[in-house]
Design a protein around this motif. Structure first.
Motif, PDB file in Angstrom:
ATOM      1  N   GLY A 171       0.774  -1.229   0.000  1.00 15.70           N
ATOM      2  CA  GLY A 171       0.000   0.000   0.000  1.00 15.70           C
ATOM      3  C   GLY A 171       0.806   1.279   0.000  1.00 15.70           C
ATOM      4  N   LEU A 172       2.012   1.234  -0.585  1.00 17.31           N
ATOM      5  CA  LEU A 172       2.879   2.422  -0.553  1.00 17.31           C
ATOM      6  C   LEU A 172       3.358   2.860  -1.935  1.00 17.31           C
ATOM      7  N   LEU A 173       2.626   2.473  -2.973  1.00 17.26           N
ATOM      8  CA  LEU A 173       3.057   2.835  -4.319  1.00 17.26           C
ATOM      9  C   LEU A 173       3.178   4.348  -4.485  1.00 17.26           C
TER      10      LEU A 173
ATOM     11  N   ASP B 198      -2.338 -10.218   5.392  1.00 14.97           N
ATOM     12  CA  ASP B 198      -2.599 -10.390   3.963  1.00 14.97           C
ATOM     13  C   ASP B 198      -1.588 -11.356   3.348  1.00 14.97           C
ATOM     14  N   LEU B 199      -0.326 -11.233   3.748  1.00 15.27           N
ATOM     15  CA  LEU B 199       0.709 -12.145   3.233  1.00 15.27           C
ATOM     16  C   LEU B 199       0.415 -13.576   3.668  1.00 15.27           C
ATOM     17  N   ALA B 200       0.016 -13.740   4.932  1.00 14.70           N
ATOM     18  CA  ALA B 200      -0.313 -15.075   5.430  1.00 14.70           C
ATOM     19  C   ALA B 200      -1.463 -15.675   4.630  1.00 14.70           C
TER      20      ALA B 200
ATOM     21  N   GLU C  88      -1.544  -1.227  10.909  1.00 17.35           N
ATOM     22  CA  GLU C  88      -1.290  -1.213   9.465  1.00 17.35           C
ATOM     23  C   GLU C  88      -0.225  -2.236   9.078  1.00 17.35           C
ATOM     24  N   VAL C  89       0.753  -2.434   9.958  1.00 16.18           N
ATOM     25  CA  VAL C  89       1.801  -3.417   9.676  1.00 16.18           C
ATOM     26  C   VAL C  89       1.254  -4.836   9.836  1.00 16.18           C
ATOM     27  N   LEU C  90       0.493  -5.061  10.903  1.00 16.20           N
ATOM     28  CA  LEU C  90      -0.093  -6.389  11.119  1.00 16.20           C
ATOM     29  C   LEU C  90      -1.037  -6.765   9.983  1.00 16.20           C
ATOM     30  N   GLN C  91      -1.753  -5.779   9.443  1.00 21.51           N
ATOM     31  CA  GLN C  91      -2.678  -6.079   8.344  1.00 21.51           C
ATOM     32  C   GLN C  91      -1.927  -6.566   7.112  1.00 21.51           C
TER      33      GLN C  91
ATOM     34  N   MET D  79       6.183 -17.683   6.730  1.00 19.41           N
ATOM     35  CA  MET D  79       6.722 -16.674   7.631  1.00 19.41           C
ATOM     36  C   MET D  79       7.087 -17.275   8.978  1.00 19.41           C
ATOM     37  N   VAL D  80       8.172 -16.775   9.550  1.00 22.36           N
ATOM     38  CA  VAL D  80       8.542 -17.071  10.931  1.00 22.36           C
ATOM     39  C   VAL D  80       8.628 -15.720  11.639  1.00 22.36           C
TER      40      VAL D  80
END
Length: 246
Positions: free
Chosen positions: A128-130, A184-186, A177-180, A192-193
């Motif tokens: 979300g940083l384009l 989304d990646l998960a 915002e970081v956890l979201q 991920m670890v």
């Protein structure tokens, strides 16, 4: 996909990691929880060869070797297949968000400038940083800087992304915002670890939870097993304390 056996790390006579095993399968989201000073960060840094482990064995891709016998070629092979998201972002202050994401693609993966730019832009779009691609770290909030750090890891197309307490340096209102992005990646199946103090993420997003104390794994299992039916007294004590403060 990734197997770690009996990993040990010491600084002189101070034993930090006392023989830890870890099995990571494709698509896993593994959270590592535990009190500060239990060796969680050192564990991640040792797996990814950012720190040199004193003993243990790693099986990862074409690497099947004892940690203390890893060659430069082995280390390169490991690093090319992992992403690392640091607690304090570790961005280059004199480079824009786009340049920060491109750096590893140009230097480590030797991509052309055109290909690196295309990949970096896709990664920034994913977090979300384009529209902030030309901003320098000083022009970004802490949450945005950490999302650039995540984009940098994503862009490498790693087999596993390691997160070292990715929200601990953030103001509380920026944690979400970081956890979201991580959720989304998960959901996309990214392996991920994650070392974290965010118990809701560990409980709701991960499929495996590891509880560490004093350089050892005290207990490991599914989120339901760890959070609802912990077996070890030390696990119960930790969860009671940390959940009482949340």
């Amino acid at each position: 996909m990734l197997t770690i056996e009996a990993l040990k790390k010491n600084y002189g006579s101070n034993e930090i990691l006392k023989g830890i095993d870890l099995q990571v399968e494709q698509g896993d989201v593994i959270t590592i929880i535990g009190p500060s000073g239990s060796g969680k960060t050192t564990f991640l840094r040792s797996i990814t060869t950012l720190e040199k482990a004193n003993a243990g064995h790693i099986i990862f891709g074409n690497v099947d070797q004892d940690f203390d016998k890893l060659s430069h070629q082995d280390i390169r092979a490991i690093r090319q297949n992992v992403g690392f998201v640091f607690q304090n972002y570790n961005l280059f202050n004199n480079k824009t968000a786009l340049q920060n994401v491109m750096e590893g693609l140009l230097i480590a993966q030797k991509l052309s400038h055109k290909e690196a730019r295309e990949r970096a832009l896709k990664a920034l779009e994913k977090v979300g940083l384009l529209e902030r691609q030309d901003h320098y770290p000083a022009q970004l909030s802490g949450g945005q800087q950490q999302r650039v750090g995540i984009a940098r890891a994503i862009a490498l197309n790693p087999k596993v992304i390691f997160f070292d307490e990715p929200t601990s340096a953030l103001d509380p209102e920026l944690v979400g915002e970081v956890l979201q992005v991580m959720k989304d990646l998960a959901a996309e199946g990214v392996t991920m670890v994650v070392v974290t103090h965010q118990m809701s993420f560990a409980r709701d997003v991960s499929n495996k939870v590891i509880f560490m104390v004093d350089g050892q794994v005290v207990e490991a299992g599914t989120p339901a097993e760890i959070f609802e039916k912990p077996k070890e007294a030390r696990t119960k004590q930790f969860l009671a304390e940390i959940l009482a403060n949340n």
